[in-house]
Design an enzyme around this catalytic site. Structure first.
Site, PDB file in Angstrom:
ATOM      1  N   ASP A   1      56.614 -22.111   6.131  1.00 41.54           N
ATOM      2  CA  ASP A   1      55.311 -23.047   6.756  1.00 41.54           C
ATOM      3  C   ASP A   1      55.188 -22.386   8.283  1.00 41.54           C
ATOM      4  O   ASP A   1      56.148 -22.185   8.838  1.00 41.54           O
ATOM      5  CB  ASP A   1      55.485 -24.486   7.002  1.00 41.54           C
ATOM      6  CG  ASP A   1      55.554 -25.155   5.339  1.00 41.54           C
ATOM      7  OD1 ASP A   1      54.865 -24.562   4.518  1.00 41.54           O
ATOM      8  OD2 ASP A   1      55.975 -26.218   5.160  1.00 41.54           O
TER       9      ASP A   1
ATOM     10  N   TYR B   1      50.807 -31.563  -1.049  1.00 42.55           N
ATOM     11  CA  TYR B   1      51.995 -31.743  -0.234  1.00 42.55           C
ATOM     12  C   TYR B   1      52.088 -32.877   0.362  1.00 42.55           C
ATOM     13  O   TYR B   1      51.167 -33.377   0.967  1.00 42.55           O
ATOM     14  CB  TYR B   1      52.200 -30.570   0.816  1.00 42.55           C
ATOM     15  CG  TYR B   1      53.449 -30.534   1.425  1.00 42.55           C
ATOM     16  CD1 TYR B   1      54.750 -30.070   0.942  1.00 42.55           C
ATOM     17  CD2 TYR B   1      53.284 -30.819   2.907  1.00 42.55           C
ATOM     18  CE1 TYR B   1      55.840 -30.309   1.959  1.00 42.55           C
ATOM     19  CE2 TYR B   1      54.660 -31.104   3.596  1.00 42.55           C
ATOM     20  CZ  TYR B   1      55.672 -30.758   3.052  1.00 42.55           C
ATOM     21  OH  TYR B   1      56.832 -30.781   3.761  1.00 42.55           O
TER      22      TYR B   1
ATOM     23  N   ASP C   1      55.197 -23.292  11.172  1.00 45.19           N
ATOM     24  CA  ASP C   1      55.465 -24.341  12.286  1.00 45.19           C
ATOM     25  C   ASP C   1      56.941 -23.820  12.836  1.00 45.19           C
ATOM     26  O   ASP C   1      57.354 -23.020  12.015  1.00 45.19           O
ATOM     27  CB  ASP C   1      55.335 -25.785  11.881  1.00 45.19           C
ATOM     28  CG  ASP C   1      56.232 -26.292  10.727  1.00 45.19           C
ATOM     29  OD1 ASP C   1      57.015 -25.166  10.122  1.00 45.19           O
ATOM     30  OD2 ASP C   1      55.777 -27.334  10.033  1.00 45.19           O
TER      31      ASP C   1
ATOM     32  N   GLU D   1      58.827 -21.299   1.387  1.00 47.01           N
ATOM     33  CA  GLU D   1      59.629 -22.641   1.530  1.00 47.01           C
ATOM     34  C   GLU D   1      59.731 -23.276  -0.019  1.00 47.01           C
ATOM     35  O   GLU D   1      60.833 -23.964  -0.258  1.00 47.01           O
ATOM     36  CB  GLU D   1      58.952 -23.617   2.331  1.00 47.01           C
ATOM     37  CG  GLU D   1      59.710 -24.963   2.737  1.00 47.01           C
ATOM     38  CD  GLU D   1      59.425 -25.632   3.855  1.00 47.01           C
ATOM     39  OE1 GLU D   1      59.743 -26.989   3.977  1.00 47.01           O
ATOM     40  OE2 GLU D   1      58.502 -25.186   4.574  1.00 47.01           O
ATOM     41  N   LYS D   2      58.586 -23.392  -0.895  1.00 44.50           N
ATOM     42  CA  LYS D   2      58.734 -24.068  -1.702  1.00 44.50           C
ATOM     43  C   LYS D   2      58.234 -23.313  -2.898  1.00 44.50           C
ATOM     44  O   LYS D   2      57.402 -22.485  -2.882  1.00 44.50           O
ATOM     45  CB  LYS D   2      57.961 -25.341  -1.502  1.00 44.50           C
ATOM     46  CG  LYS D   2      58.690 -26.412  -0.458  1.00 44.50           C
ATOM     47  CD  LYS D   2      57.483 -27.469  -0.095  1.00 44.50           C
ATOM     48  CE  LYS D   2      56.445 -27.149   0.496  1.00 44.50           C
ATOM     49  NZ  LYS D   2      56.834 -26.671   1.983  1.00 44.50           N
TER      50      LYS D   2
ATOM     51  N   ARG E   1      54.429 -34.492   2.545  1.00 46.39           N
ATOM     52  CA  ARG E   1      54.940 -34.698   3.726  1.00 46.39           C
ATOM     53  C   ARG E   1      54.149 -34.294   4.969  1.00 46.39           C
ATOM     54  O   ARG E   1      54.945 -33.978   5.948  1.00 46.39           O
ATOM     55  CB  ARG E   1      56.414 -34.374   3.770  1.00 46.39           C
ATOM     56  CG  ARG E   1      57.262 -34.747   2.941  1.00 46.39           C
ATOM     57  CD  ARG E   1      58.800 -34.420   3.022  1.00 46.39           C
ATOM     58  NE  ARG E   1      59.673 -34.963   1.944  1.00 46.39           N
ATOM     59  CZ  ARG E   1      60.841 -35.123   1.946  1.00 46.39           C
ATOM     60  NH1 ARG E   1      61.433 -34.574   3.105  1.00 46.39           N
ATOM     61  NH2 ARG E   1      61.539 -35.327   0.877  1.00 46.39           N
TER      62      ARG E   1
END
Length: 732
Positions: free
Chosen positions: A103, A321, A105, A7-8, A323
């Site tokens: 992630d 991270y 989720d 994702e990042k 958030r």
């Protein structure tokens, strides 16, 4: 070649280290047989209505409801994001298989799955689940990869929520806005599954505050002396006492009678029990908890705190991270404690003594992998910096995060808790007293007034009554009945509103829906049936302020009249959190494969169509304050100043030649003060009177202009209250 898609960038880098290293290329890493690339959040976005049909560019009630099924997506974000999507697409063409490394989720699952679908990828796909970027954790995850198909339900549920939110928001926002504009309203009636219930919370709280009627109740307190130990005791309500719904005495005569019966009478200890207690340190921060504390301590807005954490993470590399919705830490992070504590001491000398006193061998309750969600709590990294080089806001937020981390390695706060029941004059009184035996981590928070994590037992006092024993005799040296007034529920502040968003289930009237919302957050620390996410709540609240639905009165948040009128015009399903609860139930079924995304969206559109039809037939019950132009009487429009967040008012007849404009204050136009035309000083060009005007760029300075503007554009500087005719100019 296997292609890992993270994702990042920081997760991609962690995967590279777990694979044994690799060389950085343009948008990816080459690890020999494996390539590792990354996203920048969601790389795709749903098409807007006008992308399907150009007629939707113009808002028209006859075009509603809009229902673009099947839905489609397009590249989103900035140029950097779109370039990275091209890189991923190119790598997919070379790959033999894919590893989904986002992630663990729903949103994380969708983020990569939608790229694979958009590019038409038919390669085998594995799933790696990583919620901790340490090399040991990544290697452990690499050895336990699963088939990506096992997680299709997560992706489908996230897709359903995304499409549903768009269709729900677009259709109802246009329907309500058009209905309001037909009555003269000029703004936007914005509706959202999360946004509108948040507005509802504030409206209902404000109305409850304003509608509160004071009522009286009575507290009876006795003062006691037993074996030389003096202490107060609160009367314990007995059966048949006249009380209100909260169990408080409401009869003055009865309350005074209790006090009189106990006063100056012998007293006896019915029970005295002392227990040793321990209090854990506050958990590390989630984003919401950090936003709440930053608002309470420093008055920071939620989006301001999020932006600061983004800078601390991306620019300074000082925190993990930012958030996260989790307050726990993975077990694998515990061995890093000595290095992180040392980094805190170097970065923030003010915390160096506390960091040095921390014992890395202590394993607080925060270290619990089983309670970590997609991300662990926000903590400092091993990176160091000079705190003095950070902005004031960055310093404050870093110190909060660092203090919470240090507290995990300090001893527990230990105290003795004594519960006493004493009887006098046939009535019983009680006391709870706490005496600290080891301050422990609370030393770090000793000056943090208002911190809920420091609150002990409500009503407990710091009096040492541990020597009291059952049956001891003494006396009641005094007793009084004090009149108290009930208080309304307090108006929201930013901190209390953020906190309430985590537990809105308590405001749902339908018991089944309330349980559904609570179930959504089962096992999540700090979330108890909430709406929104830590990454979106701040922007939603900011939107409500930008659209003048909410305003601040001091530290309190209250709705505007327009917001209250709008609230009254909405159906209950829109202004309570019921929709989120209903969607959760259906998304659970989607995750389990019991229904699909298409059926969910189709069913939702049935509800949306019905609501649009209701608005078409009944309109919107909203009162609009129109502000006529003082020059031509046409309505004034509230407009945003270009490149700013400020507003002004301009005449809607601008196209017809009316140039009237004035300033904005709290959403209302501030009429211009009429210019006073001088009878003494005349324009040298046309002989009309001059007007003295304040200089907007220099306080206390003035200039003169012709009252015949715009026909005559002659101006003069001001000299001691007189026009300086020697320096006349013709304005452009």
């Amino acid at each position: 070649m296997r292609l890992f898609i993270a994702e990042k960038p920081d997760l991609a880098k962690a995967i590279v280290q777990g694979l044994g290293g690799g060389s950085r290329k343009d948008g990816y890493y080459d690890c020999g047989e494996d390539y590792v690339t990354w996203c920048f959040g969601h790389m795709l976005q749903l098409l807007d209505p006008e992308d399907y049909d150009e007629r939707y560019k113009n808002w028209c009630m006859d075009d509603l409801p809009m229902s673009h099924i099947p839905w489609r997506k397009k590249p989103g974000g900035d140029d950097r994001s779109q370039d990275q999507l091209k890189t991923i697409t190119g790598l997919l063409k070379k790959a033999a298989s894919v590893v989904h490394a986002d992630d663990p989720d729903e949103e994380g699952q969708l983020l990569v799955d939608e790229i694979l679908e958009y590019t038409g990828c038919r390669l085998p796909v594995k799933r790696i689940l990583i919620n901790n970027n340490t090399t040991a954790a990544v290697r452990k995850a690499l050895a336990a990869m699963r088939d990506n198909a096992e997680f299709a339900g997560l992706s489908a549920a996230a897709e359903a929520r995304s499409v549903g939110d768009q269709l729900y928001g677009y259709n109802l926002t246009r329907a309500y806005t058009l209905a309001a504009r037909s009555k003269g309203y000029q703004g936007l009636m914005s509706v959202g599954r999360v946004q509108t219930p948040i507005l509802g919370l504030v409206v209902r709280r404000t109305r409850a505050f304003n509608a509160h009627t004071k009522a009286c109740y009575y507290n009876v307190t006795g003062q006691f002396d037993v074996q030389g130990v003096t202490f107060p005791g609160r009367y314990q309500v007995a059966e048949n006492d006249p009380v209100d719904e909260k169990g408080r005495l409401v009869d003055e005569r009865h309350a005074k009678g209790v006090a009189e019966a106990a006063r100056d009478r012998p007293a006896r200890i019915v029970s005295a029990v002392t227990r040793s207690k321990e209090q854990h340190p506050p958990l590390p921060y989630s984003l919401l908890k950090l936003q709440t504390d930053a608002s309470r301590k420093y008055g920071f807005k939620p989006d301001q705190t999020k932006d600061i954490t983004q800078a601390l993470r991306e620019r300074h590399k000082l925190i993990t991270y930012n958030r996260s919705d989790c307050e726990y830490l993975s077990d694998e992070l515990h061995p890093e404690a000595p290095a992180v504590l040392a980094a805190i001491g170097k970065t923030a000398p003010v915390l160096a003594p506390a960091a040095q006193r921390g014992d890395p061998a202590i394993r607080s309750r925060a270290f619990n992998s089983a309670k970590v969600s997609a991300h662990h709590g926000i903590i400092p990294t091993e990176t160091t910096a000079d705190l003095a080089n950070l902005s004031d806001g960055e310093q404050k937020i870093y110190l909060l995060i660092a203090r919470a981390y240090i507290a995990q390695f300090w001893p527990q706060h230990l105290y003795d808790q004594t519960d006493v029941v004493v009887e006098a004059g046939g009535h019983r009184f009680a006391l709870r007293a706490n005496i600290t035996t080891q301050p422990g981590w609370r030393v770090l928070y000793k000056n943090d007034a208002g911190n809920d994590d420091l609150d002990g037992d409500e009503g407990a006092v710091a009096i040492d009554v541990r020597s009291l024993q059952d049956g001891q005799a003494g006396s009641c040296t005094g007793a009084v009945a004090e009149k108290q007034e009930t208080k309304p529920p307090p108006l929201y502040t930013m901190a209390t509103l953020l906190s309430d968003l985590t537990r809105v289930a308590k405001y749902i009237r339908d018991e089944r829906l309330r349980k559904l919302l609570l179930e959504k957050d089962k096992g999540k620390e700090g979330e108890h049936g909430g709406i929104g996410t830590p990454a979106t709540r701040d922007s939603i609240i900011a939107t409500l302020f930008d659209r003048l639905y909410l305003i601040e009165q001091g530290k309190n948040i209250v709705p505007t009249k327009t917001a209250e009128d709008f609230y009254d015009a909405l159906p209950d399903q829109a202004k309570f959190p019921d929709m989120t609860a209903l969607w959760h139930e259906q998304q659970k079924a989607i995750q389990a494969g019991e229904r699909d995304t298409l059926s969910f969206v189709t069913e939702l559109m049935g509800y949306v169509a019905g609501e649009v039809d209701r608005v078409k037939e009944q309109g919107l019950a909203i009162q609009v304050d129109l502000h006529p132009c003082p020059t031509c009487t046409k309505p004034l429009l509230r407009l945003r100043k270009k490149g700013t967040q400020d507003f002004f008012w301009g005449c809607s007849g601008f196209g017809g030649g009316c140039k009237y404009a004035c300033e904005d204050k709290a959403g209302k136009p501030v009429p211009k003060t009429a210019l006073e035309v001088s009878a003494q000083h005349k324009c040298g060009a046309c002989e009309r009177g001059l007007a003295r005007r304040p200089n907007p760029k220099k306080k206390g300075a003035f200039w003169w202009s012709c009252s015949g503007y715009p026909e005559c554009k002659q101006t003069y500087p001001d000299r001691k209250g007189q026009p300086d005719y020697s320096k006349a100019k013709t304005a452009a």
